[in-house]
Write a protein that holds these residues in place. Structure first.
Motif, PDB file in Angstrom:
ATOM      1  N   GLY A 194      -7.321 -47.124  61.298  1.00 48.00           N
ATOM      2  CA  GLY A 194      -7.395 -46.793  62.715  1.00 48.00           C
ATOM      3  C   GLY A 194      -8.791 -46.372  63.133  1.00 48.00           C
ATOM      4  N   SER A 195      -9.412 -45.494  62.369  1.00 52.95           N
ATOM      5  CA  SER A 195     -10.767 -45.037  62.687  1.00 52.95           C
ATOM      6  C   SER A 195     -11.780 -46.166  62.565  1.00 52.95           C
ATOM      7  N   ALA A 249     -25.102 -38.710  65.706  1.00 54.93           N
ATOM      8  CA  ALA A 249     -24.136 -39.239  64.746  1.00 54.93           C
ATOM      9  C   ALA A 249     -22.796 -38.566  65.000  1.00 54.93           C
ATOM     10  N   PHE A 250     -21.741 -39.337  64.866  1.00 55.82           N
ATOM     11  CA  PHE A 250     -20.388 -38.809  64.971  1.00 55.82           C
ATOM     12  C   PHE A 250     -19.690 -39.067  63.648  1.00 55.82           C
ATOM     13  N   VAL A 251     -19.039 -38.041  63.120  1.00 58.47           N
ATOM     14  CA  VAL A 251     -18.338 -38.126  61.845  1.00 58.47           C
ATOM     15  C   VAL A 251     -16.862 -37.865  62.113  1.00 58.47           C
ATOM     16  N   THR A 252     -15.993 -38.724  61.577  1.00 57.85           N
ATOM     17  CA  THR A 252     -14.558 -38.532  61.791  1.00 57.85           C
ATOM     18  C   THR A 252     -13.767 -38.716  60.504  1.00 57.85           C
ATOM     19  N   VAL A 253     -12.759 -37.857  60.340  1.00 60.67           N
ATOM     20  CA  VAL A 253     -11.818 -37.996  59.234  1.00 60.67           C
ATOM     21  C   VAL A 253     -10.424 -38.347  59.764  1.00 60.67           C
ATOM     22  N   GLY A 254     -10.325 -38.617  61.066  1.00 60.13           N
ATOM     23  CA  GLY A 254      -9.029 -38.935  61.655  1.00 60.13           C
ATOM     24  C   GLY A 254      -8.093 -37.741  61.563  1.00 60.13           C
ATOM     25  N   THR A 255      -6.840 -38.012  61.291  1.00 60.10           N
ATOM     26  CA  THR A 255      -5.846 -36.939  61.207  1.00 60.10           C
ATOM     27  C   THR A 255      -5.674 -36.421  59.788  1.00 60.10           C
ATOM     28  N   THR A 256      -6.507 -36.905  58.888  1.00 60.46           N
ATOM     29  CA  THR A 256      -6.358 -36.564  57.479  1.00 60.46           C
ATOM     30  C   THR A 256      -7.124 -35.297  57.110  1.00 60.46           C
ATOM     31  N   GLU A 257      -7.049 -34.963  55.842  1.00 64.27           N
ATOM     32  CA  GLU A 257      -7.870 -33.912  55.243  1.00 64.27           C
ATOM     33  C   GLU A 257      -8.844 -34.604  54.308  1.00 64.27           C
ATOM     34  N   LYS A 293      -8.824 -34.063  69.041  1.00 70.19           N
ATOM     35  CA  LYS A 293      -8.815 -34.332  70.470  1.00 70.19           C
ATOM     36  C   LYS A 293      -7.759 -35.407  70.680  1.00 70.19           C
ATOM     37  N   ASP A 294      -7.310 -35.536  71.915  1.00 69.49           N
ATOM     38  CA  ASP A 294      -6.363 -36.611  72.211  1.00 69.49           C
ATOM     39  C   ASP A 294      -6.969 -37.971  71.887  1.00 69.49           C
ATOM     40  N   SER A 295      -8.265 -38.108  72.120  1.00 71.87           N
ATOM     41  CA  SER A 295      -8.963 -39.360  71.838  1.00 71.87           C
ATOM     42  C   SER A 295     -10.388 -39.053  71.426  1.00 71.87           C
TER      43      SER A 295
END
Length: 169
Positions: free
Chosen positions: A89-90, A7-15, A69-71
């Protein structure tokens, strides 16, 4: 990621510390492990909360994280499941890369258009969504294999779709 499902979890550039705390909670980790996930990689953005790095166990997938990361495209492509904040975006990147997606809406935001986007994309069968407090139950109950892939095509069509969902047109 490790052998087995990841599993990959992302919050993008946010908090979005609440999402990171929720996804690393014992309840969510146990649900993921029960569904066959052996690893979880988190992109934690600029949040203050840093999760504990843990090895896989019978009750939990391994947990590792980074800030930026850059991407994140490779991490999304390598994931069997993406759990993401509801940033457009995410969401678009995960759907474009054809990964099963569970979106976690930040219900603490004012003037929150994220819920509108998540509801519409859920209604159209592209993703499942929840809030942090219902993440474990959502992961337990949903069948990500039932999700429809986002049709490939012209990014303008998605932009127009997004504008209509958000009420800009």
């Amino acid at each position: 990621m490790n052998a087995g499902k990841g599993a990959f979890v992302t919050v993008g550039t946010t908090e979005f510390d609440q999402l990171i705390m929720s996804v690393t909670s014992p309840d969510v980790r146990k649900v993921l492990r029960g569904k066959g996930y052996s690893s979880m990689l988190l992109q934690i953005g600029r949040g203050n909360f840093e999760p504990e790095v843990v090895p896989a166990s019978p009750d939990s997938p391994s947990v590792d994280f980074y800030r930026y990361k850059d991407s994140v495209a490779k991490d999304i492509q390598n994931a069997d499941l993406v759990i993401s904040h509801a940033g457009a975006g995410s969401v678009l990147e995960s759907l474009t890369l054809g990964r099963p997606l569970v979106v976690v809406v930040n219900d603490k935001l004012m003037n929150n258009h994220q819920i509108e986007l998540a509801r519409r994309l859920n209604k159209d069968g592209y993703l499942h969504y929840c809030i942090c407090s219902t993440l474990a139950a959502t992961l337990e109950d949903v069948d990500v294999s039932s999700l429809r892939p986002l049709p490939p095509g012209n990014p303008t069509v998605f932009a127009e779709y997004l504008d209509s969902v958000m009420g800009f047109t």
